[in-house]
Design a protein around this motif. Structure first.
Motif, PDB file in Angstrom:
ATOM      1  N   GLY A  71      45.601  30.759  50.194  1.00 16.21           N
ATOM      2  CA  GLY A  71      44.777  31.957  50.225  1.00 16.21           C
ATOM      3  C   GLY A  71      43.824  32.010  51.396  1.00 16.21           C
ATOM      4  N   ARG A  72      43.735  30.946  52.206  1.00 16.38           N
ATOM      5  CA  ARG A  72      42.921  30.937  53.411  1.00 16.38           C
ATOM      6  C   ARG A  72      43.836  30.467  54.562  1.00 16.38           C
ATOM      7  NH1 ARG A  72      39.997  33.204  50.523  1.00 16.38           N
ATOM      8  NH2 ARG A  72      37.741  33.010  50.279  1.00 16.38           N
ATOM      9  N   ASP A 118      43.353  35.897  51.301  1.00 13.10           N
ATOM     10  CA  ASP A 118      44.105  36.691  50.330  1.00 13.10           C
ATOM     11  C   ASP A 118      43.184  37.821  49.817  1.00 13.10           C
ATOM     12  OD1 ASP A 118      45.623  37.737  48.313  1.00 13.10           O
ATOM     13  OD2 ASP A 118      46.189  35.806  47.445  1.00 13.10           O
ATOM     14  N   GLU A 143      40.087  41.087  42.589  1.00 12.32           N
ATOM     15  CA  GLU A 143      39.724  40.427  41.334  1.00 12.32           C
ATOM     16  C   GLU A 143      38.216  40.355  41.163  1.00 12.32           C
ATOM     17  OE1 GLU A 143      41.674  39.557  38.885  1.00 12.32           O
ATOM     18  OE2 GLU A 143      43.385  40.356  39.998  1.00 12.32           O
ATOM     19  N   ALA A 144      37.513  40.140  42.266  1.00 14.50           N
ATOM     20  CA  ALA A 144      36.048  40.102  42.186  1.00 14.50           C
ATOM     21  C   ALA A 144      35.489  41.457  41.760  1.00 14.50           C
ATOM     22  CB  ALA A 144      35.465  39.669  43.531  1.00 14.50           C
ATOM     23  N   ARG A 191      41.379  25.075  50.885  1.00 12.22           N
ATOM     24  CA  ARG A 191      42.443  26.076  50.737  1.00 12.22           C
ATOM     25  C   ARG A 191      43.211  26.260  52.051  1.00 12.22           C
ATOM     26  NH1 ARG A 191      38.897  30.751  47.928  1.00 12.22           N
ATOM     27  NH2 ARG A 191      37.391  29.853  49.411  1.00 12.22           N
ATOM     28  N   SER A 229      43.617  39.840  47.468  1.00 15.82           N
ATOM     29  CA  SER A 229      43.589  40.011  46.010  1.00 15.82           C
ATOM     30  C   SER A 229      42.353  39.368  45.395  1.00 15.82           C
ATOM     31  CB  SER A 229      44.864  39.441  45.375  1.00 15.82           C
ATOM     32  OG  SER A 229      44.957  38.050  45.632  1.00 15.82           O
ATOM     33  N   GLU A 230      41.772  38.366  46.096  1.00 17.17           N
ATOM     34  CA  GLU A 230      40.535  37.761  45.590  1.00 17.17           C
ATOM     35  C   GLU A 230      39.410  38.785  45.539  1.00 17.17           C
ATOM     36  OE1 GLU A 230      39.449  34.271  47.685  1.00 17.17           O
ATOM     37  OE2 GLU A 230      41.473  33.420  47.654  1.00 17.17           O
ATOM     38  N   THR A 272      51.834  38.936  50.252  1.00 20.83           N
ATOM     39  CA  THR A 272      50.540  39.233  49.621  1.00 20.83           C
ATOM     40  C   THR A 272      49.643  39.966  50.606  1.00 20.83           C
ATOM     41  OG1 THR A 272      49.665  37.096  50.321  1.00 20.83           O
ATOM     42  CG2 THR A 272      50.697  37.195  48.147  1.00 20.83           C
TER      43      THR A 272
END
Length: 450
Positions: free
Chosen positions: A80-81, A152, A158-159, A73, A154-155, A125
């Motif tokens: 996201g990384r 990111d 979401e988790a 990533r 948002s991960e 983001t």
């Protein structure tokens, strides 16, 4: 106070408490999970920052990154990384940043310390990152460099959402089990309340004399107070009995003296005056006996309830009435099983049956029959004669106090009224109905042991 039942009230508040507690637990667990995941992510980024730092080298006179984190990533645009190295005017960054940079607000952390931050990253983001300022060795041309690794955020969100969704079915099942267990506990826990209602009903109907001591500790104050009240009422009964006896004794002597005067007048030949005095004295005695009976019954109504065996009481009454002029000329029959027991004081039952038997003896021609039978929770006693009977339209009127259809007969017309009062005091009733021959007085009482 609300009339909502205790069972429904406890069920409602218990279910609400369970749901609130599980909702709080769900939020708490989700927060703990999010915190744990965030700590793991920060720890992972610290390892990756060390990888970036160890991969720095000098190539072509410029600072470059040779060994990079293996996570793909970092190589994918906006993957996201992200990592970034800033030294002076030079900036190295991961391919995932594309042509953007990680601009971190605020002051940098002291050299060697790690700063955790949250802000907007590539494409606007939200990102979670760490920043560390290090002093480079001489092989890397010395000086300070600022290393940043971010991901990111948002991960993580979401988790947390995924964890909450996975947790929800388990919490729903747990809520159902807890509410079911609560309802079962209520059914068992509130059982003594139903038992106390039945015990009070037993006290009222005479099946029990006390509440007893076999109750939970929380209910014993109530049951003890009820028993104490019953004890006080029983003491009131005894005092009422003593007062009734004192009254009877106080009236007995004056009435006997008055009857003695009537006898002396009769011996002197003044039959008219003697008869008048005897009539008045008998009337007074009848009314006194009636008032004593009413006092005794009123006291018993508020106290413990006695029991009377119908066959025994009826047998004693018949034995007494047979000695009277009216009773001696008749054939008496008593039909009552030995196990028939009514909830009434034996003296009251004897007085009621005696009043009915005397009334039947007065008008019977040849025989009087006393019978008793049980139907469920009621006992029915019938005193029937073979006399002329009473017209149907007069059956209710004759039960009125002092009412006599035969105005030429002796007495004050109080016998049926006394029997009616006794029946009502014992939660029964007295009715009259035509028999095959003559009249039947029907006394209904509560059966003991029902």
């Amino acid at each position: 106070m609300s009339r909502l039942s205790l069972h429904r009230r406890l069920a409602f508040y218990g279910a609400a408490a369970i749901l609130l507690a599980l909702a709080a637990a769900a939020m708490g667990l989700t927060w703990l999970f999010g915190t744990h995941v965030e700590r793991r992510a920060i720890a992972e980024m610290e390892v990756q920052l060390e990888q970036v730092l160890s991969g720095l080298t000098i190539a072509g006179g410029r600072l470059t990154a040779d060994k990079l984190p293996m996570d793909p990533r970092y190589s994918r645009p906006y993957g996201g990384r992200y990592w970034q190295v800033q030294k002076g005017g030079e900036t190295l960054r991961s391919r995932s940043l594309w042509d953007e940079t990680l601009s971190i607000d605020g002051e940098s952390a002291p050299s060697g310390d790690v700063r955790i931050y949250r802000q907007r990253g590539p494409g606007g983001t939200p990102v979670l990152g760490i920043e560390r300022t290090v002093r480079l060795p001489a092989t890397l041309r010395g000086g300070e460099a600022k290393l940043t690794v971010a991901m990111d955020a948002s991960e993580l969100t979401e988790a947390r959402k995924a964890f909450a969704l996975d947790l929800a079915p388990s919490l729903v099942l747990l809520a159902a089990l807890l509410i079911g267990a609560q309802l079962a506990q209520q059914v068992y826990g509130l059982r003594p309340l139903k038992q106390i209602g039945r015990r009070v009903s037993d006290l009222r109907t005479g099946r029990a004399s006390r509440m007893g001591a076999d109750w939970p500790d929380e209910m014993r104050p109530l049951t003890n107070e009820i028993d104490a009240l019953i004890e006080e009422r029983a003491a009131d009964i005894e005092r009422a009995r003593f007062r009734a006896g004192d009254l009877a004794h106080g009236l007995k002597t004056p009435l006997q003296a008055l009857l003695g005067e009537a006898n002396r007048l009769s011996e002197k030949g003044d039959e008219a005056a003697a008869s008048a005095i005897e009539s008045v004295a008998d009337s007074m005695l009848t009314h006194v006996n009636r008032e004593l009976a009413r006092t005794r019954m009123a006291a018993r109504q508020s106290g413990t309830q006695a029991r009377a065996n119908l066959a025994e009481v009826a047998g004693r009454v018949v034995a007494v009435v047979k000695r009277t002029p009216d009773g001696a000329r008749l054939e008496w029959t008593v039909e009552a099983a030995d196990d028939l027991v009514a909830v009434i004081d034996p003296a009251d039952l004897a007085e009621a049956i005696g009043a009915l038997a005397e009334n039947a003896a007065r008008y019977a021609e040849k025989a009087v029959r006393i019978s008793a039978r049980r139907a469920k929770s009621k006992l029915t006693i019938r005193v029937c004669d073979d006399g002329p009977g009473i017209p149907d339209e007069d059956l209710m009127r004759v039960l009125e106090r002092g009412r006599r259809l035969d105005e030429g007969s002796v007495g004050e017309g109080l016998g049926l009224a006394i029997a009616t009062d006794i029946a009502e005091a014992a939660r029964g009733r007295l009715t009259l109905e035509p028999g095959k021959e003559g009249l039947c007085a029907v006394l209904e009482l509560t059966a003991a042991g029902t």
